[in-house]
Design a protein around this motif. Structure first.
Motif, PDB file in Angstrom:
ATOM      1  N   GLY A   1     -16.006  41.391  20.882  1.00 20.84           N
ATOM      2  CA  GLY A   1     -17.150  40.506  20.793  1.00 20.84           C
ATOM      3  C   GLY A   1     -17.449  40.032  19.384  1.00 20.84           C
ATOM      4  O   GLY A   1     -18.113  39.025  19.189  1.00 20.84           O
ATOM      5  N   VAL A   2     -16.972  40.786  18.393  1.00 20.54           N
ATOM      6  CA  VAL A   2     -17.077  40.307  17.012  1.00 20.54           C
ATOM      7  C   VAL A   2     -15.674  39.855  16.603  1.00 20.54           C
ATOM      8  O   VAL A   2     -14.705  40.199  17.236  1.00 20.54           O
ATOM      9  N   GLY A   3     -15.579  39.073  15.576  1.00 24.22           N
ATOM     10  CA  GLY A   3     -14.255  38.600  15.189  1.00 24.22           C
ATOM     11  C   GLY A   3     -13.843  37.412  16.033  1.00 24.22           C
ATOM     12  O   GLY A   3     -14.683  36.603  16.416  1.00 24.22           O
ATOM     13  N   TYR A   4     -12.584  37.323  16.393  1.00 22.59           N
ATOM     14  CA  TYR A   4     -12.080  36.103  17.020  1.00 22.59           C
ATOM     15  C   TYR A   4     -12.371  36.025  18.512  1.00 22.59           C
ATOM     16  O   TYR A   4     -12.641  34.966  19.037  1.00 22.59           O
ATOM     17  N   SER A   5     -12.286  37.178  19.182  1.00 24.33           N
ATOM     18  CA  SER A   5     -12.721  37.278  20.571  1.00 24.33           C
ATOM     19  C   SER A   5     -12.298  36.132  21.470  1.00 24.33           C
ATOM     20  O   SER A   5     -13.111  35.509  22.125  1.00 24.33           O
ATOM     21  N   SER A   6     -11.037  35.824  21.474  1.00 22.68           N
ATOM     22  CA  SER A   6     -10.565  34.835  22.415  1.00 22.68           C
ATOM     23  C   SER A   6     -10.501  35.482  23.799  1.00 22.68           C
ATOM     24  O   SER A   6      -9.891  36.533  23.972  1.00 22.68           O
ATOM     25  N   LEU A   7     -11.167  34.858  24.767  1.00 22.20           N
ATOM     26  CA  LEU A   7     -11.171  35.440  26.108  1.00 22.20           C
ATOM     27  C   LEU A   7      -9.763  35.484  26.695  1.00 22.20           C
ATOM     28  O   LEU A   7      -9.448  36.330  27.522  1.00 22.20           O
ATOM     29  N   SER A   8      -8.905  34.564  26.244  1.00 21.46           N
ATOM     30  CA  SER A   8      -7.548  34.546  26.795  1.00 21.46           C
ATOM     31  C   SER A   8      -6.782  35.817  26.422  1.00 21.46           C
ATOM     32  O   SER A   8      -5.867  36.219  27.128  1.00 21.46           O
TER      33      SER A   8
ATOM     34  N   THR B   1      -7.696  46.174  17.226  1.00 18.57           N
ATOM     35  CA  THR B   1      -8.703  45.115  17.198  1.00 18.57           C
ATOM     36  C   THR B   1      -8.012  43.768  17.327  1.00 18.57           C
ATOM     37  O   THR B   1      -6.782  43.670  17.234  1.00 18.57           O
ATOM     38  N   GLU B   2      -8.836  42.744  17.513  1.00 17.29           N
ATOM     39  CA  GLU B   2      -8.269  41.400  17.687  1.00 17.29           C
ATOM     40  C   GLU B   2      -7.462  40.937  16.484  1.00 17.29           C
ATOM     41  O   GLU B   2      -6.532  40.140  16.624  1.00 17.29           O
ATOM     42  N   ASN B   3      -7.781  41.467  15.308  1.00 13.77           N
ATOM     43  CA  ASN B   3      -7.008  41.128  14.100  1.00 13.77           C
ATOM     44  C   ASN B   3      -5.522  41.421  14.275  1.00 13.77           C
ATOM     45  O   ASN B   3      -4.682  40.789  13.652  1.00 13.77           O
ATOM     46  N   THR B   4      -5.232  42.404  15.118  1.00 16.28           N
ATOM     47  CA  THR B   4      -3.844  42.780  15.364  1.00 16.28           C
ATOM     48  C   THR B   4      -3.091  41.679  16.110  1.00 16.28           C
ATOM     49  O   THR B   4      -1.877  41.564  16.012  1.00 16.28           O
ATOM     50  N   LEU B   5      -3.823  40.863  16.864  1.00 12.72           N
ATOM     51  CA  LEU B   5      -3.181  39.929  17.785  1.00 12.72           C
ATOM     52  C   LEU B   5      -3.036  38.523  17.237  1.00 12.72           C
ATOM     53  O   LEU B   5      -2.222  37.742  17.723  1.00 12.72           O
ATOM     54  N   ILE B   6      -3.824  38.191  16.208  1.00  7.97           N
ATOM     55  CA  ILE B   6      -3.903  36.766  15.855  1.00  7.97           C
ATOM     56  C   ILE B   6      -2.683  36.220  15.127  1.00  7.97           C
ATOM     57  O   ILE B   6      -2.379  35.058  15.265  1.00  7.97           O
TER      58      ILE B   6
END
Ligand code: C2E
Ligand code: MG
Ligand code: MG
Ligand code: MG
Length: 288
Positions: free
Chosen positions: A179-186, A148-153
């Motif tokens: 789409g939920v969470g931080y969802s940075s398109l980059s 999930t995006e949590n892994t990347l932030i």
């Protein structure tokens, strides 16, 4: 450690918090024996191709059969295991077990495995993945790791290097709960994802809410432009399935297609209601 615990401490002063702390400590203590006592099980949920109407893979989902409490959901115990570090051992178990099953039972299908941010940040993670693959003999190309995006932030330079090493092994990478969470398109262009999983919340809103439908359409188009597979999560009825098929989504997953099941009762084909819905495309339009 303090960093992992940090996001749970904000509610320290809420009423009833004493109970919650006690509850978490009790779960943490019980988790200590859960692995050695064989209280964990893996269930598998099918993923279907909307183009071929066939099952193309299965996602492994952990289940904890607690001796007193019965089934404890991962939503409840994974955060506890992440805060305590127990998720590392649990994650290794999931990897080994899922690949073992993939090598014997689930012939010819892909296998998806969820990876916790805490597990992903462990220094041995890539080696653990490589070893589990070597031991199981499952071709790396059949394996997808879901993050999930949590892994990347927190440290995206390090995350990129880990993902690159995983790609070198040959596994596929999916971005879960998109789409939920931080969802940075980059993130989508910066990291080597093979697949985007659209969060269930958009799927369940799509037939009532133009905004959710627009997000699904946009993610499908974006994913295709970036050469990624788009999977919709949490499809529960035929209308949702038709919306996704009409929008060109590649794959779908959800209770309509199949609930997570133990290996001995795994479905190999899609239910009649699903093939009928795809043939008729009988979705009548948005219910707004
Ligand atoms: P996830 O990876 O996004 O998995 C999808 C969740 O949605 C699963 O819940 C699945 O049972 C549920 N689901 C699937 N289709 C439907 C549907 O049509 N309707 C509804 N209402 N729900 C649906 P589950 O198994 O309780 O897992 C929850 C989360 O716990 C997972 O979300 C994942 O983040 C985590 N998790 C599960 N197994 C593992 C694991 O082995 N390792 C790690 N690190 N996390 C896991
Ligand atoms: Mg998942
Ligand atoms: Mg998900
Ligand atoms: Mg989720």
């Amino acid at each position: 450690n303090a960093k992992n615990r940090g996001r749970h401490t904000y509610c320290l002063f809420q009423a009833g918090m004493g109970d919650e702390v006690r509850q978490r400590r009790a779960l943490e203590k019980d988790l200590n024996s859960a692995l050695s006592d064989g209280q964990f099980d893996l269930y598998f949920q099918p993923r279907m191709s909307l183009a071929s109407a066939e099952i193309v893979g299965y996602e492994a989902l952990i289940r904890w059969n607690h001796p007193d409490r019965g089934l404890v959901s991962p939503g409840e115990f994974i955060p506890v295991a992440e805060a305590s570090g127990q998720i590392i051992a649990i994650g290794k178990y999931v990897l080994a077990q899922a690949l073992d099953i993939a090598s014997s039972t689930i012939l010819d299908a892909n296998i998806s495995i969820n990876v916790s941010p805490v597990q992903f940040r462990d220094k041995d993670f890539v080696d653990d993945v490589r070893q589990a693959i070597d031991r199981s003999g499952v071709p790396a190309g059949r394996i997808e790791l879901e993050i999930t995006e949590n892994t990347l932030i927190e440290d995206d330079a390090r995350a990129l290097s880990v993902l690159t090493r995983l790609k070198e092994i040959g596994v596929r990478i999916a971005l879960d709960d998109f789409g939920v969470g931080y969802s940075s398109l980059s993130y989508l262009s910066r990291f080597p994802f093979d697949c985007i999983k659209i969060d269930r919340s958009f799927v369940s809103e799509a037939k009532r809410n133009y905004g959710s439908l627009a997000i699904i359409e946009t993610v499908v188009r974006l994913g295709k432009a970036l050469d990624m597979r788009i999977v919709a999560e949490g499809v529960e009825d035929a209308d949702e399935l038709c919306i996704l098929a009409q929008r060109g989504c590649h794959e779908a997953q959800g209770y309509l297609i199949g609930r997570p099941m133990p290996t001995d009762s795994l479905a190999r084909s899609i239910p009649e209601v699903v093939s009928a819905a795809l043939e008729n495309q009988n979705f009548g339009g948005l219910q707004v």
